[in-house]
Design a protein around this motif. Structure first.
Motif, mmCIF file in Angstrom:
data_model
loop_
_atom_site.group_PDB
_atom_site.id
_atom_site.type_symbol
_atom_site.label_atom_id
_atom_site.label_comp_id
_atom_site.label_asym_id
_atom_site.label_seq_id
_atom_site.Cartn_x
_atom_site.Cartn_y
_atom_site.Cartn_z
ATOM 1 N N LEU A 62 -2.008 0.384 -47.118
ATOM 2 C CA LEU A 62 -1.811 -1.019 -46.771
ATOM 3 C C LEU A 62 -3.148 -1.751 -46.628
ATOM 4 O O LEU A 62 -3.249 -2.938 -46.924
ATOM 5 C CB LEU A 62 -1.004 -1.144 -45.480
ATOM 6 C CG LEU A 62 0.472 -0.771 -45.601
ATOM 7 C CD1 LEU A 62 1.128 -0.747 -44.227
ATOM 8 C CD2 LEU A 62 1.206 -1.726 -46.525
ATOM 9 N N MET A 63 -4.165 -1.032 -46.202
ATOM 10 C CA MET A 63 -5.479 -1.640 -46.033
ATOM 11 C C MET A 63 -6.102 -2.007 -47.385
ATOM 12 O O MET A 63 -6.715 -3.063 -47.525
ATOM 13 C CB MET A 63 -6.417 -0.697 -45.280
ATOM 14 C CG MET A 63 -7.767 -1.303 -44.980
ATOM 15 S SD MET A 63 -8.916 -0.166 -44.210
ATOM 16 C CE MET A 63 -8.171 0.033 -42.613
ATOM 17 N N VAL A 64 -5.934 -1.140 -48.387
ATOM 18 C CA VAL A 64 -6.595 -1.370 -49.677
ATOM 19 C C VAL A 64 -5.634 -1.891 -50.751
ATOM 20 O O VAL A 64 -6.014 -2.007 -51.911
ATOM 21 C CB VAL A 64 -7.306 -0.088 -50.183
ATOM 22 C CG1 VAL A 64 -8.366 0.363 -49.205
ATOM 23 C CG2 VAL A 64 -6.323 1.021 -50.491
ATOM 24 N N HIS A 65 -4.412 -2.200 -50.375
ATOM 25 C CA HIS A 65 -3.449 -2.705 -51.355
ATOM 26 C C HIS A 65 -4.015 -3.953 -52.032
ATOM 27 O O HIS A 65 -4.538 -4.844 -51.355
ATOM 28 C CB HIS A 65 -2.116 -3.027 -50.678
ATOM 29 C CG HIS A 65 -1.013 -3.242 -51.654
ATOM 30 N ND1 HIS A 65 -0.867 -4.430 -52.345
ATOM 31 C CD2 HIS A 65 -0.029 -2.429 -52.086
ATOM 32 C CE1 HIS A 65 0.166 -4.339 -53.142
ATOM 33 N NE2 HIS A 65 0.697 -3.131 -53.010
ATOM 34 N N PRO A 66 -3.930 -4.023 -53.356
ATOM 35 C CA PRO A 66 -4.517 -5.153 -54.079
ATOM 36 C C PRO A 66 -3.999 -6.531 -53.637
ATOM 37 O O PRO A 66 -4.706 -7.520 -53.784
ATOM 38 C CB PRO A 66 -4.129 -4.889 -55.536
ATOM 39 C CG PRO A 66 -3.877 -3.428 -55.606
ATOM 40 C CD PRO A 66 -3.378 -3.017 -54.253
#
Length: 96
Positions: A62-66
């Motif tokens: 969720l932190m690095v989701h585009p």
């Protein structure tokens, strides 16, 4: 049901506090990991449980989701993280 609501609240609070710089740093950390080491991608120790892996994968993905991270390589980091989680799951199912 109460636990789910508390988890959702904790997750929302967590993301409210995460800055874009931290997201960018996480993208760079994932992309610098050794490709065949899912523990490194998920930032976990080798003795982590399946539940810990699932929780950590959810948190980091969720932190690095585009859609949430503006870093130009967020899509690649998200893909690498998903591949690491699949590799870990495959290894765990092999041993069980």
């Amino acid at each position: 049901m109460k636990i789910k609501i508390e988890d959702d609240l904790l997750l929302k609070t967590f993301f409210a506090e995460v800055s874009e710089v931290e997201r960018d740093n996480e993208v760079l950390r994932i992309l610098s990991c050794f490709k065949l080491n899912p523990f490194e991608h998920l930032n976990l120790s080798f003795d982590s449980s399946i539940d810990e892996v699932k929780k950590q994968y959810r948190k980091i993905s969720l932190m690095v989701h585009p859609d949430k991270c503006k870093h130009p390589q967020a899509k690649e980091a998200f893909g690498a993280l998903a591949k690491a989680q699949q590799l870990f799951t495959l290894k765990c199912s092999t041993f069980m």
